[in-house]
Design an enzyme around this catalytic site. Structure first.
Site, PDB file in Angstrom:
ATOM      1  N   HIS A  87      44.209   6.252  42.332  1.00 18.85           N
ATOM      2  CA  HIS A  87      44.134   6.159  43.797  1.00 18.85           C
ATOM      3  C   HIS A  87      45.351   6.829  44.448  1.00 18.85           C
ATOM      4  O   HIS A  87      46.420   6.965  43.830  1.00 18.85           O
ATOM      5  CB  HIS A  87      44.058   4.692  44.229  1.00 18.85           C
ATOM      6  CG  HIS A  87      45.249   3.910  43.804  1.00 18.85           C
ATOM      7  ND1 HIS A  87      46.437   3.940  44.483  1.00 18.85           N
ATOM      8  CD2 HIS A  87      45.462   3.118  42.720  1.00 18.85           C
ATOM      9  CE1 HIS A  87      47.316   3.195  43.866  1.00 18.85           C
ATOM     10  NE2 HIS A  87      46.757   2.681  42.779  1.00 18.85           N
ATOM     11  N   ASN A 117      52.779   0.908  47.054  1.00 10.97           N
ATOM     12  CA  ASN A 117      53.505   1.986  46.364  1.00 10.97           C
ATOM     13  C   ASN A 117      54.614   2.477  47.293  1.00 10.97           C
ATOM     14  O   ASN A 117      55.751   2.707  46.871  1.00 10.97           O
ATOM     15  CB  ASN A 117      52.595   3.177  46.032  1.00 10.97           C
ATOM     16  CG  ASN A 117      51.505   2.881  44.999  1.00 10.97           C
ATOM     17  OD1 ASN A 117      50.426   3.472  45.056  1.00 10.97           O
ATOM     18  ND2 ASN A 117      51.772   1.994  44.056  1.00 10.97           N
ATOM     19  N   ARG A 166      42.087   0.028  47.157  1.00 11.04           N
ATOM     20  CA  ARG A 166      42.791   1.319  47.166  1.00 11.04           C
ATOM     21  C   ARG A 166      42.063   2.354  46.309  1.00 11.04           C
ATOM     22  O   ARG A 166      42.085   3.552  46.626  1.00 11.04           O
ATOM     23  CB  ARG A 166      44.255   1.147  46.737  1.00 11.04           C
ATOM     24  CG  ARG A 166      44.490   0.507  45.362  1.00 11.04           C
ATOM     25  CD  ARG A 166      45.937   0.043  45.266  1.00 11.04           C
ATOM     26  NE  ARG A 166      46.377  -0.477  43.979  1.00 11.04           N
ATOM     27  CZ  ARG A 166      46.247  -1.742  43.569  1.00 11.04           C
ATOM     28  NH1 ARG A 166      45.622  -2.622  44.338  1.00 11.04           N
ATOM     29  NH2 ARG A 166      46.732  -2.134  42.414  1.00 11.04           N
ATOM     30  N   GLU A 184      43.712  -2.440  38.021  1.00  7.56           N
ATOM     31  CA  GLU A 184      45.086  -2.252  37.564  1.00  7.56           C
ATOM     32  C   GLU A 184      45.452  -3.388  36.606  1.00  7.56           C
ATOM     33  O   GLU A 184      44.830  -4.454  36.613  1.00  7.56           O
ATOM     34  CB  GLU A 184      46.034  -2.244  38.777  1.00  7.56           C
ATOM     35  CG  GLU A 184      47.507  -2.036  38.453  1.00  7.56           C
ATOM     36  CD  GLU A 184      47.770  -0.833  37.560  1.00  7.56           C
ATOM     37  OE1 GLU A 184      47.219  -0.775  36.436  1.00  7.56           O
ATOM     38  OE2 GLU A 184      48.540   0.047  37.977  1.00  7.56           O
ATOM     39  N   HIS A 229      47.131  -6.589  35.511  1.00  7.63           N
ATOM     40  CA  HIS A 229      47.638  -7.722  36.288  1.00  7.63           C
ATOM     41  C   HIS A 229      49.144  -7.818  36.035  1.00  7.63           C
ATOM     42  O   HIS A 229      49.560  -7.902  34.877  1.00  7.63           O
ATOM     43  CB  HIS A 229      46.930  -9.018  35.876  1.00  7.63           C
ATOM     44  CG  HIS A 229      47.125 -10.106  36.875  1.00  7.63           C
ATOM     45  ND1 HIS A 229      48.359 -10.651  37.136  1.00  7.63           N
ATOM     46  CD2 HIS A 229      46.256 -10.737  37.699  1.00  7.63           C
ATOM     47  CE1 HIS A 229      48.236 -11.567  38.075  1.00  7.63           C
ATOM     48  NE2 HIS A 229      46.971 -11.642  38.448  1.00  7.63           N
ATOM     49  N   HIS A 254      43.639   3.191  38.374  1.00  5.63           N
ATOM     50  CA  HIS A 254      45.036   2.831  38.661  1.00  5.63           C
ATOM     51  C   HIS A 254      45.996   3.397  37.616  1.00  5.63           C
ATOM     52  O   HIS A 254      45.578   3.777  36.517  1.00  5.63           O
ATOM     53  CB  HIS A 254      45.145   1.305  38.686  1.00  5.63           C
ATOM     54  CG  HIS A 254      44.209   0.716  39.685  1.00  5.63           C
ATOM     55  ND1 HIS A 254      44.577   0.400  40.963  1.00  5.63           N
ATOM     56  CD2 HIS A 254      42.880   0.444  39.592  1.00  5.63           C
ATOM     57  CE1 HIS A 254      43.521  -0.056  41.629  1.00  5.63           C
ATOM     58  NE2 HIS A 254      42.483  -0.034  40.817  1.00  5.63           N
TER      59      HIS A 254
HETATM   60  C1  DG2 Z   1      51.124   0.090  40.270  1.00  8.36           C
HETATM   61  C2  DG2 Z   1      51.685   0.630  38.992  1.00  8.36           C
HETATM   62  O1  DG2 Z   1      49.736   0.179  40.175  1.00  8.36           O
HETATM   63  O2  DG2 Z   1      53.010   0.336  38.894  1.00  8.36           O
HETATM   64  O3  DG2 Z   1      50.680  -2.245  40.070  1.00  8.36           O
HETATM   65  O4  DG2 Z   1      52.570  -1.656  41.013  1.00  8.36           O
HETATM   66  O5  DG2 Z   1      48.360   2.302  40.259  1.00  8.36           O
HETATM   67  O6  DG2 Z   1      47.543   0.254  41.360  1.00  8.36           O
HETATM   68  O7  DG2 Z   1      49.542   1.505  42.294  1.00  8.36           O
HETATM   69  P1  DG2 Z   1      48.764   1.099  41.088  1.00  8.36           P
HETATM   70  C3  DG2 Z   1      51.492  -1.386  40.467  1.00  8.36           C
HETATM   71  P2  DG2 Z   1      53.954   0.779  37.684  1.00  8.36           P
HETATM   72  O8  DG2 Z   1      53.419   0.172  36.425  1.00  8.36           O
HETATM   73  O9  DG2 Z   1      53.966   2.299  37.634  1.00  8.36           O
HETATM   74  O10 DG2 Z   1      55.288   0.211  38.073  1.00  8.36           O
END
Ligand code: DG2
Length: 248
Positions: free
Chosen positions: A10, A16, A61, A88, A90, A182
């Site tokens: 995404h 982010n 997202r 993503e 967890h 993700h």
């Molecule tokens: C990020 C990845 O996931 O973080 O969960 O913070 O791709 O959904 O933005 P996404 C998060 P990192 O493992 O790279 O810190």
């Protein structure tokens, strides 16, 4: 028969941008992320690699990104399949925490272990934590318990069965498949596809919003290295992800 698989993380999300651990928290794209998603659609259209079917996580997202990219590529009409198995990783009790503060508080070794180790999950999130998913209706029907934390190995264990049971079926039917997911769920899939070792996967970072195209053989093994449709932007984006803890 050659199969075409497109992986797309995404676009940049609000969290982010704020440099917060996100995991299963359902945040939206930032304005930058909206632009990245549209650019991803332009890259698909320009390259002529056009998906026939879309797979996404159940997180907004990823869904927003896919919709914007497909709209831009005039492909908004394709069938869509969503699964929590593409969510993503967890992030447990780290969800909602600032990455730079976490690095400062726990030091680089612990920080890197939580972000990039293969089999060490962060501490679990408590059910009464405001960023827990325990009462989120979208997970009411999932097999087994709703996760309270995951390491990359856990993501592989819940995602690869879905890859094998569903996604490869569409590839086998000759469809070009787009998977919009993700950073860590795509790291898990890339690890599986490219046969990356448990140690080496720590070095792999996936940039936001840039399509990564695989050509696969009849056994769904890569015929060569996957290619980002904008390699320069992808290299810069991956370096920015690697450096995220240091961001102020
Ligand atoms: C990020 C990845 O996931 O973080 O969960 O913070 O791709 O959904 O933005 P996404 C998060 P990192 O493992 O790279 O810190």
């Amino acid at each position: 028969m050659t199969h075409t698989l497109i992986l797309l993380r995404h676009g940049n999300s609000d969290w982010n941008q704020k440099n917060l651990f996100t995991g299963w928290v359902d945040v939206r794209l930032s304005d930058q992320g909206v632009g990245e998603a549209k650019r991803a659609g332009e890259l698909l259209a320009e390259s002529g690699v056009l998906p026939d079917v879309l797979y996404t996580s159940v997180l907004s997202r990823a869904i927003q990104t896919a919709n914007l990219a497909l709209d831009t590529a005039d492909r908004l009409w394709i069938p869509v399949k969503r699964s929590w198995r593409l969510n993503e990783r967890h992030y447990g009790a780290l969800q909602g925490k600032d990455k730079a503060q976490t690095l400062a508080e726990y030091g680089p070794e612990q920080f890197q272990t939580w972000r990039r180790s293969f089999d060490v999950p962060p501490p679990p999130i408590a059910d009464d934590n405001e960023f827990s998913q325990i009462n989120d209706v979208r997970y009411a029907g999932i097999d087994g318990a709703i996760p309270t934390t995951e390491c990359l190995k856990d993501v592989i264990d819940r995602m690869i069965p879905y890859w094998e049971s569903d996604i490869t079926k569409d590839l086998a039917a000759g469809k070009t498949v787009l998977v919009t997911a993700h950073g860590n769920s795509l790291r898990a899939l890339v690890k599986h596809l490219d046969g990356i070792s448990d140690d080496d996967i720590a070095e792999l970072n996936i940039p936001t919003g840039i399509p990564l195209v695989y050509k696969l053989d009849e056994n769904f093994r890569p015929l060569g290295p996957a290619e980002y449709l904008d390699p320069e932007a992808a290299a810069a984006g991956a370096a920015a992800v690697a450096a995220q803890g240091n961001k102020k």
